[in-house]
Design a protein around this motif. Sequence first.
Motif, PDB file in Angstrom:
ATOM      1  N   SER A   1       0.839  -1.199   0.000  1.00 19.28           N
ATOM      2  CA  SER A   1       0.000   0.000   0.000  1.00 19.28           C
ATOM      3  C   SER A   1       0.869   1.242   0.000  1.00 19.28           C
ATOM      4  O   SER A   1       2.048   1.203   0.352  1.00 19.28           O
ATOM      5  N   GLN A   2       0.243   2.355  -0.365  1.00 18.32           N
ATOM      6  CA  GLN A   2       0.923   3.644  -0.293  1.00 18.32           C
ATOM      7  C   GLN A   2      -0.094   4.703   0.102  1.00 18.32           C
ATOM      8  O   GLN A   2      -1.282   4.566  -0.166  1.00 18.32           O
ATOM      9  N   ALA A   3       0.381   5.742   0.764  1.00 20.32           N
ATOM     10  CA  ALA A   3      -0.502   6.806   1.242  1.00 20.32           C
ATOM     11  C   ALA A   3       0.331   8.038   1.578  1.00 20.32           C
ATOM     12  O   ALA A   3       1.567   8.002   1.556  1.00 20.32           O
ATOM     13  N   LEU A   4      -0.378   9.112   1.906  1.00 22.38           N
ATOM     14  CA  LEU A   4       0.272  10.333   2.376  1.00 22.38           C
ATOM     15  C   LEU A   4       0.107  10.419   3.886  1.00 22.38           C
ATOM     16  O   LEU A   4      -0.965  10.169   4.418  1.00 22.38           O
TER      17      LEU A   4
ATOM     18  N   ILE B   1       3.721   3.862  11.719  1.00 23.93           N
ATOM     19  CA  ILE B   1       2.433   4.352  11.228  1.00 23.93           C
ATOM     20  C   ILE B   1       1.298   3.516  11.788  1.00 23.93           C
ATOM     21  O   ILE B   1       1.498   2.406  12.279  1.00 23.93           O
ATOM     22  N   VAL B   2       0.106   4.079  11.696  1.00 26.89           N
ATOM     23  CA  VAL B   2      -1.123   3.391  12.059  1.00 26.89           C
ATOM     24  C   VAL B   2      -2.045   3.489  10.852  1.00 26.89           C
ATOM     25  O   VAL B   2      -2.152   4.554  10.241  1.00 26.89           O
ATOM     26  N   TYR B   3      -2.714   2.391  10.501  1.00 23.74           N
ATOM     27  CA  TYR B   3      -3.622   2.413   9.358  1.00 23.74           C
ATOM     28  C   TYR B   3      -4.810   1.511   9.636  1.00 23.74           C
ATOM     29  O   TYR B   3      -4.789   0.669  10.527  1.00 23.74           O
ATOM     30  N   ASP B   4      -5.859   1.704   8.858  1.00 23.15           N
ATOM     31  CA  ASP B   4      -7.055   0.873   8.954  1.00 23.15           C
ATOM     32  C   ASP B   4      -6.826  -0.383   8.127  1.00 23.15           C
ATOM     33  O   ASP B   4      -6.655  -0.301   6.909  1.00 23.15           O
ATOM     34  N   PRO B   5      -6.825  -1.565   8.732  1.00 24.39           N
ATOM     35  CA  PRO B   5      -6.570  -2.797   7.980  1.00 24.39           C
ATOM     36  C   PRO B   5      -7.602  -3.057   6.870  1.00 24.39           C
ATOM     37  O   PRO B   5      -7.290  -3.673   5.870  1.00 24.39           O
ATOM     38  N   GLN B   6      -8.823  -2.573   7.054  1.00 27.23           N
ATOM     39  CA  GLN B   6      -9.856  -2.754   6.032  1.00 27.23           C
ATOM     40  C   GLN B   6      -9.579  -1.918   4.787  1.00 27.23           C
ATOM     41  O   GLN B   6      -9.902  -2.318   3.681  1.00 27.23           O
ATOM     42  N   ASP B   7      -9.010  -0.720   4.987  1.00 26.24           N
ATOM     43  CA  ASP B   7      -8.724   0.198   3.877  1.00 26.24           C
ATOM     44  C   ASP B   7      -7.411   0.913   4.189  1.00 26.24           C
ATOM     45  O   ASP B   7      -7.400   2.056   4.639  1.00 26.24           O
ATOM     46  N   PRO B   8      -6.280   0.243   3.972  1.00 26.32           N
ATOM     47  CA  PRO B   8      -4.994   0.778   4.408  1.00 26.32           C
ATOM     48  C   PRO B   8      -4.571   2.084   3.743  1.00 26.32           C
ATOM     49  O   PRO B   8      -3.764   2.809   4.289  1.00 26.32           O
ATOM     50  N   GLU B   9      -5.132   2.412   2.599  1.00 28.78           N
ATOM     51  CA  GLU B   9      -4.736   3.643   1.921  1.00 28.78           C
ATOM     52  C   GLU B   9      -5.640   4.820   2.267  1.00 28.78           C
ATOM     53  O   GLU B   9      -5.375   5.944   1.864  1.00 28.78           O
ATOM     54  N   ALA B  10      -6.709   4.585   3.015  1.00 26.85           N
ATOM     55  CA  ALA B  10      -7.670   5.645   3.309  1.00 26.85           C
ATOM     56  C   ALA B  10      -7.100   6.683   4.272  1.00 26.85           C
ATOM     57  O   ALA B  10      -7.114   7.875   3.992  1.00 26.85           O
ATOM     58  N   GLU B  11      -6.629   6.252   5.410  1.00 28.28           N
ATOM     59  CA  GLU B  11      -6.097   7.192   6.404  1.00 28.28           C
ATOM     60  C   GLU B  11      -4.930   6.532   7.120  1.00 28.28           C
ATOM     61  O   GLU B  11      -5.108   5.564   7.846  1.00 28.28           O
ATOM     62  N   VAL B  12      -3.767   7.095   6.921  1.00 27.33           N
ATOM     63  CA  VAL B  12      -2.554   6.590   7.551  1.00 27.33           C
ATOM     64  C   VAL B  12      -2.015   7.709   8.426  1.00 27.33           C
ATOM     65  O   VAL B  12      -1.911   8.846   7.994  1.00 27.33           O
ATOM     66  N   ALA B  13      -1.695   7.390   9.668  1.00 32.59           N
ATOM     67  CA  ALA B  13      -1.204   8.401  10.604  1.00 32.59           C
ATOM     68  C   ALA B  13       0.185   8.021  11.111  1.00 32.59           C
ATOM     69  O   ALA B  13       0.487   6.843  11.314  1.00 32.59           O
ATOM     70  N   ASP B  14       1.003   9.028  11.311  1.00 32.61           N
ATOM     71  CA  ASP B  14       2.332   8.852  11.889  1.00 32.61           C
ATOM     72  C   ASP B  14       2.156   8.711  13.402  1.00 32.61           C
ATOM     73  O   ASP B  14       1.594   9.590  14.056  1.00 32.61           O
ATOM     74  N   ARG B  15       2.601   7.592  13.963  1.00 30.19           N
ATOM     75  CA  ARG B  15       2.423   7.350  15.406  1.00 30.19           C
ATOM     76  C   ARG B  15       3.223   8.306  16.271  1.00 30.19           C
ATOM     77  O   ARG B  15       2.942   8.455  17.453  1.00 30.19           O
ATOM     78  N   ARG B  16       4.236   8.958  15.698  1.00 33.50           N
ATOM     79  CA  ARG B  16       5.035   9.898  16.473  1.00 33.50           C
ATOM     80  C   ARG B  16       4.316  11.233  16.671  1.00 33.50           C
ATOM     81  O   ARG B  16       4.665  12.002  17.545  1.00 33.50           O
TER      82      ARG B  16
END
Length: 98
Positions: free
Chosen positions: A17-20, A40-55
């Motif tokens: 997957s890839q995301a911003l 990072i943290v992502y939604d396993p159902q839709d990994p490209e929808a919303e990805v957040a930096d855990r830091r």
Amino acid sequence: MGLPIHVEFDTADGRRSQALVGQGDEPPGAVPALGDEIPIVYDPQDPEAEVADRRAPQNHRIAYLLAGVAAFGAVGVPLATLALVRDNRRAREATSAG
């Protein structure tokens, strides 16, 4: 606020997957260089929808500020209107009685 970071990652089930990342609150420290790994943290159902930096802190100051302003307006405006109506009514009663 810095520019979003393009990340590529493999999900837990092996999908590529890839995301911003970095479109909200920013993590402290330097911007990662090309090839650096970031948590990072992502939604396993839709990994490209919303990805957040855990830091990054999850404080969302703007959202809390807007909610506070809205709450103040929801309470303050009716109270101020009520006070103005009462003052106006008292002024009319005083001029009609005197």
